[in-house]
Motif scaffolding. Structure first.
Motif, PDB file in Angstrom:
ATOM      1  N   THR A 278       0.800  -1.214   0.000  1.00 45.60           N
ATOM      2  CA  THR A 278       0.000   0.000   0.000  1.00 45.60           C
ATOM      3  C   THR A 278       0.831   1.261   0.000  1.00 45.60           C
ATOM      4  N   ALA A 279       2.093   1.158   0.406  1.00 44.79           N
ATOM      5  CA  ALA A 279       2.938   2.339   0.398  1.00 44.79           C
ATOM      6  C   ALA A 279       3.511   2.597  -0.982  1.00 44.79           C
ATOM      7  N   SER A 280       3.262   1.678  -1.903  1.00 45.42           N
ATOM      8  CA  SER A 280       3.786   1.828  -3.248  1.00 45.42           C
ATOM      9  C   SER A 280       3.094   2.988  -3.949  1.00 45.42           C
ATOM     10  N   ALA A 281       3.823   3.651  -4.833  1.00 41.16           N
ATOM     11  CA  ALA A 281       3.255   4.784  -5.541  1.00 41.16           C
ATOM     12  C   ALA A 281       2.559   4.292  -6.784  1.00 41.16           C
ATOM     13  N   ARG A 282       1.255   4.123  -6.724  1.00 36.03           N
ATOM     14  CA  ARG A 282       0.492   3.747  -7.903  1.00 36.03           C
ATOM     15  C   ARG A 282       0.213   5.038  -8.655  1.00 36.03           C
ATOM     16  N   THR A 283       1.216   5.476  -9.408  1.00 34.90           N
ATOM     17  CA  THR A 283       1.234   6.847  -9.836  1.00 34.90           C
ATOM     18  C   THR A 283       0.295   7.141 -10.972  1.00 34.90           C
ATOM     19  N   SER A 284      -0.332   6.198 -11.520  1.00 33.10           N
ATOM     20  CA  SER A 284      -1.033   6.633 -12.653  1.00 33.10           C
ATOM     21  C   SER A 284      -2.491   6.307 -12.641  1.00 33.10           C
ATOM     22  N   VAL A 285      -3.104   6.865 -13.484  1.00 29.62           N
ATOM     23  CA  VAL A 285      -4.388   6.400 -13.896  1.00 29.62           C
ATOM     24  C   VAL A 285      -4.343   6.890 -15.281  1.00 29.62           C
ATOM     25  N   ALA A 286      -4.579   6.375 -16.218  1.00 24.46           N
ATOM     26  CA  ALA A 286      -4.049   6.834 -17.437  1.00 24.46           C
ATOM     27  C   ALA A 286      -4.849   7.683 -18.306  1.00 24.46           C
ATOM     28  N   ALA A 287      -4.531   7.739 -19.400  1.00 20.69           N
ATOM     29  CA  ALA A 287      -4.816   8.927 -19.996  1.00 20.69           C
ATOM     30  C   ALA A 287      -5.118   9.086 -21.398  1.00 20.69           C
ATOM     31  N   MET A 288      -5.149   8.146 -22.105  1.00 18.97           N
ATOM     32  CA  MET A 288      -5.376   8.481 -23.489  1.00 18.97           C
ATOM     33  C   MET A 288      -6.846   8.717 -23.732  1.00 18.97           C
ATOM     34  N   ASP A 289      -7.662   7.675 -23.630  1.00 19.35           N
ATOM     35  CA  ASP A 289      -9.079   7.811 -23.835  1.00 19.35           C
ATOM     36  C   ASP A 289      -9.701   7.756 -22.462  1.00 19.35           C
ATOM     37  N   THR A 290      -9.781   8.857 -21.744  1.00 14.71           N
ATOM     38  CA  THR A 290     -10.077   8.823 -20.322  1.00 14.71           C
ATOM     39  C   THR A 290     -11.553   8.936 -19.990  1.00 14.71           C
ATOM     40  N   THR A 291     -12.425   9.211 -20.942  1.00 11.15           N
ATOM     41  CA  THR A 291     -13.842   9.337 -20.623  1.00 11.15           C
ATOM     42  C   THR A 291     -14.417   7.972 -20.330  1.00 11.15           C
ATOM     43  N   LEU A 292     -15.198   7.880 -19.237  1.00 13.77           N
ATOM     44  CA  LEU A 292     -15.715   6.592 -18.818  1.00 13.77           C
ATOM     45  C   LEU A 292     -16.824   6.086 -19.732  1.00 13.77           C
ATOM     46  N   ASP A 293     -17.474   6.967 -20.503  1.00 12.70           N
ATOM     47  CA  ASP A 293     -18.606   6.513 -21.303  1.00 12.70           C
ATOM     48  C   ASP A 293     -18.190   6.210 -22.741  1.00 12.70           C
ATOM     49  N   SER A 294     -16.891   6.042 -22.997  1.00 17.36           N
ATOM     50  CA  SER A 294     -16.452   5.742 -24.353  1.00 17.36           C
ATOM     51  C   SER A 294     -16.358   4.236 -24.546  1.00 17.36           C
ATOM     52  N   GLY A 295     -16.268   3.832 -25.822  1.00 12.35           N
ATOM     53  CA  GLY A 295     -16.065   2.430 -26.123  1.00 12.35           C
ATOM     54  C   GLY A 295     -17.356   1.697 -26.387  1.00 12.35           C
ATOM     55  N   PRO A 296     -17.225   0.473 -26.927  1.00 11.39           N
ATOM     56  CA  PRO A 296     -18.414  -0.307 -27.274  1.00 11.39           C
ATOM     57  C   PRO A 296     -19.139  -0.833 -26.041  1.00 11.39           C
ATOM     58  N   THR A 297     -20.410  -1.170 -26.226  1.00 10.31           N
ATOM     59  CA  THR A 297     -21.207  -1.792 -25.169  1.00 10.31           C
ATOM     60  C   THR A 297     -21.843  -3.062 -25.717  1.00 10.31           C
ATOM     61  N   HIS A 298     -22.275  -3.946 -24.788  1.00 12.51           N
ATOM     62  CA  HIS A 298     -22.880  -5.210 -25.171  1.00 12.51           C
ATOM     63  C   HIS A 298     -24.044  -5.517 -24.231  1.00 12.51           C
ATOM     64  N   PRO A 299     -25.039  -6.245 -24.717  1.00 12.44           N
ATOM     65  CA  PRO A 299     -26.123  -6.669 -23.825  1.00 12.44           C
ATOM     66  C   PRO A 299     -25.671  -7.827 -22.942  1.00 12.44           C
ATOM     67  N   VAL A 300     -26.183  -7.838 -21.726  1.00  9.45           N
ATOM     68  CA  VAL A 300     -25.842  -8.884 -20.770  1.00  9.45           C
ATOM     69  C   VAL A 300     -27.110  -9.375 -20.100  1.00  9.45           C
ATOM     70  N   ARG A 301     -27.260 -10.682 -20.023  1.00  5.22           N
ATOM     71  CA  ARG A 301     -28.382 -11.292 -19.303  1.00  5.22           C
ATOM     72  C   ARG A 301     -27.805 -11.990 -18.070  1.00  5.22           C
ATOM     73  N   VAL A 302     -28.215 -11.555 -16.891  1.00  6.91           N
ATOM     74  CA  VAL A 302     -27.646 -11.996 -15.632  1.00  6.91           C
ATOM     75  C   VAL A 302     -28.673 -12.799 -14.862  1.00  6.91           C
ATOM     76  N   ARG A 303     -28.190 -13.761 -14.084  1.00  5.47           N
ATOM     77  CA  ARG A 303     -29.063 -14.461 -13.152  1.00  5.47           C
ATOM     78  C   ARG A 303     -28.454 -14.376 -11.761  1.00  5.47           C
ATOM     79  N   VAL A 304     -29.314 -14.042 -10.779  1.00  3.53           N
ATOM     80  CA  VAL A 304     -28.887 -13.960  -9.388  1.00  3.53           C
ATOM     81  C   VAL A 304     -29.531 -15.112  -8.627  1.00  3.53           C
ATOM     82  N   VAL A 305     -28.696 -15.912  -7.936  1.00  5.03           N
ATOM     83  CA  VAL A 305     -29.182 -17.062  -7.180  1.00  5.03           C
ATOM     84  C   VAL A 305     -28.559 -17.024  -5.792  1.00  5.03           C
ATOM     85  N   ASP A 306     -29.150 -17.786  -4.863  1.00  2.00           N
ATOM     86  CA  ASP A 306     -28.549 -17.902  -3.541  1.00  2.00           C
ATOM     87  C   ASP A 306     -27.580 -19.084  -3.521  1.00  2.00           C
TER      88      ASP A 306
END
Length: 813
Positions: free
Chosen positions: A74-102
């Protein structure tokens, strides 16, 4: 053997009747356009273009990668978060069908399913839906890099789904399992039973061993960690967590971290141990007490900070209890400790003490020797402080306001964890980083003498200029030139080695001198650019979720830009079975995997750990994180038998392989006996005939206790030699007396047994020798300073279950 071990205890007992830096650490910063631009610069000064397929790192490369990628650092310097295409809403999307069970597989209706940008649920949910009566939910626009979570009343999620989507994901591969939720309650007390306030109590997310799904690039990840702090009454409530047994950790400065099993419905009582402590006086350079000096104990994972009183005194606790050796220390200690590279599997480090005081140089003592019950005395004499001051200017002489400046001296400490920077005294004290004022000025004080390196960078650019100087300089000028800051530039594109598609999210770690710096890149075209690296040997590690780690072997890079086309291969899972004679599952087998070039692959051992080999238990194991390529699997039994086979993992996600070991040859075993020799001097009218070798077992243990009570090896130590009937030395035992004893105080010994094949065994302090010999006749020779030579022939019997105690009485001096 049980009896031999018992005798060793009997004879000897009878004779006896923090890691957190001071407000320090690198601040994570995003790469700037200068650091990470998607396009290759047309005016590059070097055109070193390499097309490299990175299947997985070899053993030496993977070791450093894991140190850099450890969540525990945890003391390590995680110095980056990067930077080229930084907008979170960019890129392709896909449909997903999920099932939740116990946990029983029954559907959970009304659960809320959230899709986030991956890999660790960054930002708000970008898609969400509720499950129907059959537990299904459909989300239309899930980003290619994603994480799926689920919430349901009365339940908690312990496994999320993460990864990279190449197409729609069906419920067969998108199942989220929830478990009934509970809260864990308890109290934290000290050894006296008094409550302890402010203790951080935590339950971590579970380790997921079966991570891969049948959908390429989609895997399971642990979820559901919880933390809390104890109140003034020492009580805490932790949750919600899954209704099962958990391992709870509790930590606070001044105490050793505690780990306690927590059962749902049963209040947990956590008793903290103060561990070992130090006390002493901090003196200024002129010998007067240092009033108000800041003193910190260095002990993983927490440390205690105190201020010296009007007499310069301090007391600190929380060091781990010593396991052996000297538990006390005193006097002054001012020598720097030379710290080499840490081993990957190192879990402990020598305890240290850090002192910071105005007008004096930062001081670290390592190792120190804290003591249990009452603190050991450790006084500290401080040295006068030095300063390094100057200005940061551009190439044309303009002051740079807000420039980041940090320094590195020559004195280091081993803190017990790995960081991306050298753990120098000043870094651990939190005085190694500052920003320039409006006139570009900076000043560091409380420094020790010697050589220093000053690093400086623009506020918006992490590339540095590095200047060497000596302590005591107050007019240092550091010039920043953006063109010159590029130094070595690594740029390129990361793609899927099977499909050629760009990988939109990955981590680049350049290693310089064994130290790595993280660059987490998000770019829809898979492009990266890392600048500001020093010329010389650099090794580059590339990793991405759902892909086998890749490593570009160390090579020398000159100043300029170097283009790297990197191909990562998707991960595959292999279920390996090892049998004997094609039928019986075998155990205790070491497994290694080689890539097509013959290099060892680093195999996952848990959520974040890796090793060049794993042990197979119970005849079967799952090997995860393998590259989608041809690999060779090697299984080695403990007796040296080897089975190997090559398998192509490219086609499918899940593979199976059975390796068969040849039957172990049955070899006749010569009967052996554990011989326990003991040297002592005869007293009074005693005769050597009074002492005869005794096979240990049953009531004879008590007879030995009475016969040899208080008899010790002479203070000069002893050497015992066993020779067989051919005159060949079968074993030599050297006994060194570390501290002499008497009839009521046990001495301490160091015992080393050596054999003719060159092997040796070092026994612990205070032990009794234990020599395994073949049954037969031996000449035993004993050499003790100040005593006549002892030589006698003994017949060693064949004893399967008992040790053979061999008394070796010496005549008087």
């Amino acid at each position: 053997m049980r009896q031999a071990a018992l005798l060793a205890v009997v004879v000897l007992l009878a004779a006896a009747l923090a890691f957190i830096p001071f407000d320090s650490g690198e601040t994570p910063r995003a790469l700037t356009p200068e650091d990470a631009t998607a396009a290759a610069r047309p005016d590059k000064t070097a055109t070193d273009h390499a097309a490299v397929e990175l299947a997985a790192p070899g053993a030496s490369a993977g070791l450093e990668t894991e140190l850099a990628d450890s969540e525990g650092a945890t003391a390590s310097a995680r110095t980056s978060v990067a930077a080229m295409d930084t907008t979170l809403d960019s890129g392709p999307t896909h449909p997903v069908r999920v099932r939740v069970v116990d946990e029983t597989g029954a559907p959970v209706a009304g659960a809320a399913v959230h899709a986030h940008h991956g890999p660790r649920a960054r930002g708000d949910a970008v898609a969400q839906a509720a499950t129907d009566l059959d537990g299904y939910a459909e989300l239309a626009d899930v980003p290619a890099r994603f994480e799926l979570l689920a919430e349901a009343d009365g339940y908690v999620l312990e496994q999320s789904l993460r990864g990279t989507l190449e197409s729609a994901l069906d419920a067969d591969d998108a199942v989220l399992v929830v478990r009934p939720a509970v809260h864990v309650t308890g109290v934290v007390v000290d050894a006296s039973g008094a409550p302890v306030e402010g203790v951080r109590v935590a339950i971590g997310a579970p380790t997921i061993f079966d991570r891969m799904t049948t959908s390429p690039g989609v895997y399971r990840a642990g979820h559901g960690a919880a933390t809390a702090h104890s109140n003034t009454a020492g009580r805490f409530e932790l949750g919600p967590v899954a209704d099962r047994e958990h391992m709870l950790t509790a930590e606070t400065p001044g105490y050793v971290r505690a780990r306690v099993a927590a059962q749902p419905g049963t209040p947990v009582r956590v008793e903290l141990d103060r561990g070992a402590g130090l006390e002493g006086i901090v003196f200024e350079a002129d010998g007067t007490p240092a009033v108000g000096a800041l003193v910190r104990s260095g002990s993983m994972p927490t440390s205690e900070r105190v201020t010296t009183d009007a007499q310069g005194r301090y007391v600190v606790w929380g060091y781990a209890r010593p396991t052996s050796g000297d538990e006390s220390g005193d006097g002054f200690a001012r020598e720097a400790v030379a710290i080499g590279p840490r081993a990957a599997n190192s879990t402990t480090s020598p305890p240290y003490l850090l002192v910071l005081h105005e007008g004096h140089a930062v001081q670290v003592l390592q190792p120190v020797r804290p003591r249990v019950d009452s603190p050991a005395v450790q006084d500290v004499r401080l040295a006068p402080a030095h300063e390094i001051a100057g200005r940061v200017l551009t190439a044309d002489g303009t002051p740079v306001a807000g420039a980041e400046v940090w320094i590195e001296g020559t004195n280091e400490v081993d803190p017990g964890y790995v960081t991306s920077r050298r753990t120098t005294w000043e870094y651990m004290a939190g005085i190694a980083d500052i920003e320039t004022d409006t006139d570009g000025r900076f000043a560091f004080d409380r420094l020790y003498g010697g050589l220093w390196t000053v690093h400086a960078s623009f506020p918006d650019d992490r590339r540095t200029v590095d200047v060497e100087t000596r302590a005591g300089v107050d007019d240092l000028v550091v010039r920043l030139d953006r063109e010159a800051l590029d130094k070595v530039v690594l740029a390129g594109r990361v793609t899927d080695g099977l499909t050629g598609a760009p990988i939109p999210s990955f981590r680049v770690v350049p290693f310089v001198g064994g130290m790595g710096r993280f660059y987490d890149v998000e770019d829809s075209d898979g492009r990266f650019r890392v600048a500001g690296l020093p010329p010389g040997p650099i090794r580059v590690s590339i990793s991405a979720d759902g892909f086998a780690n890749g490593s570009l072997g160390e090579r020398n890079f000159a100043l300029g830009e170097h283009l790297l086309d990197v191909q990562l291969l998707p991960t595959r899972e292999l279920v390996l079975r090892v049998t004997e004679d094609g039928e019986h599952p075998t155990d205790s087998v070491q497994v290694r995997v080689l890539d097509s070039s013959g290099a060892e692959l680093m195999l996952p051992t848990g959520d974040s750990g890796r090793s060049s080999s794993v042990w197979l238990r119970g005849g079967e194991t799952g090997l995860r994180g393998l590259p989608a390529a041809r690999v060779t699997v090697i299984a080695t039994a403990s007796d040296g038998r080897v089975a190997r086979a090559a398998i192509d993992l490219a086609a499918d996600v899940l593979h199976e392989l059975t390796l068969d070991l040849e039957a172990k040859p049955v070899e006749p075993q010569e009967p052996t006996t554990d011989v326990l020799p003991w040297v002592f001097a005869l007293a009074g009218e005693e005769s050597a005939a009074d002492f005869v070798p005794t096979a240990i077992g049953g009531d004879q243990d008590r007879d030995v206790l009475g016969t040899y009570f208080g008899r010790h090896v002479p203070d000069g130590g002893a050497t015992i030699t066993f020779e067989d009937t051919e005159g060949v030395t079968a074993a030599t035992v050297a006994i060194e007396v570390i501290a002499p004893g008497n009839a009521f105080t046990a001495p301490t010994y160091r015992i080393e047994t050596s054999f003719p094949d060159g092997s040796s065994s070092q026994e612990g302090v205070g032990a009794i020798p234990n020599v395994e010999l073949a049954a037969g006749r031996y000449t035993v020779r004993v050499d003790v300073p100040g005593y006549p030579a002892f030589e006698r022939i003994y017949e060693v019997p064949a004893l399967d279950e008992s040790g053979w105690f061999l008394p070796l009485p010496l005549a008087g001096e």
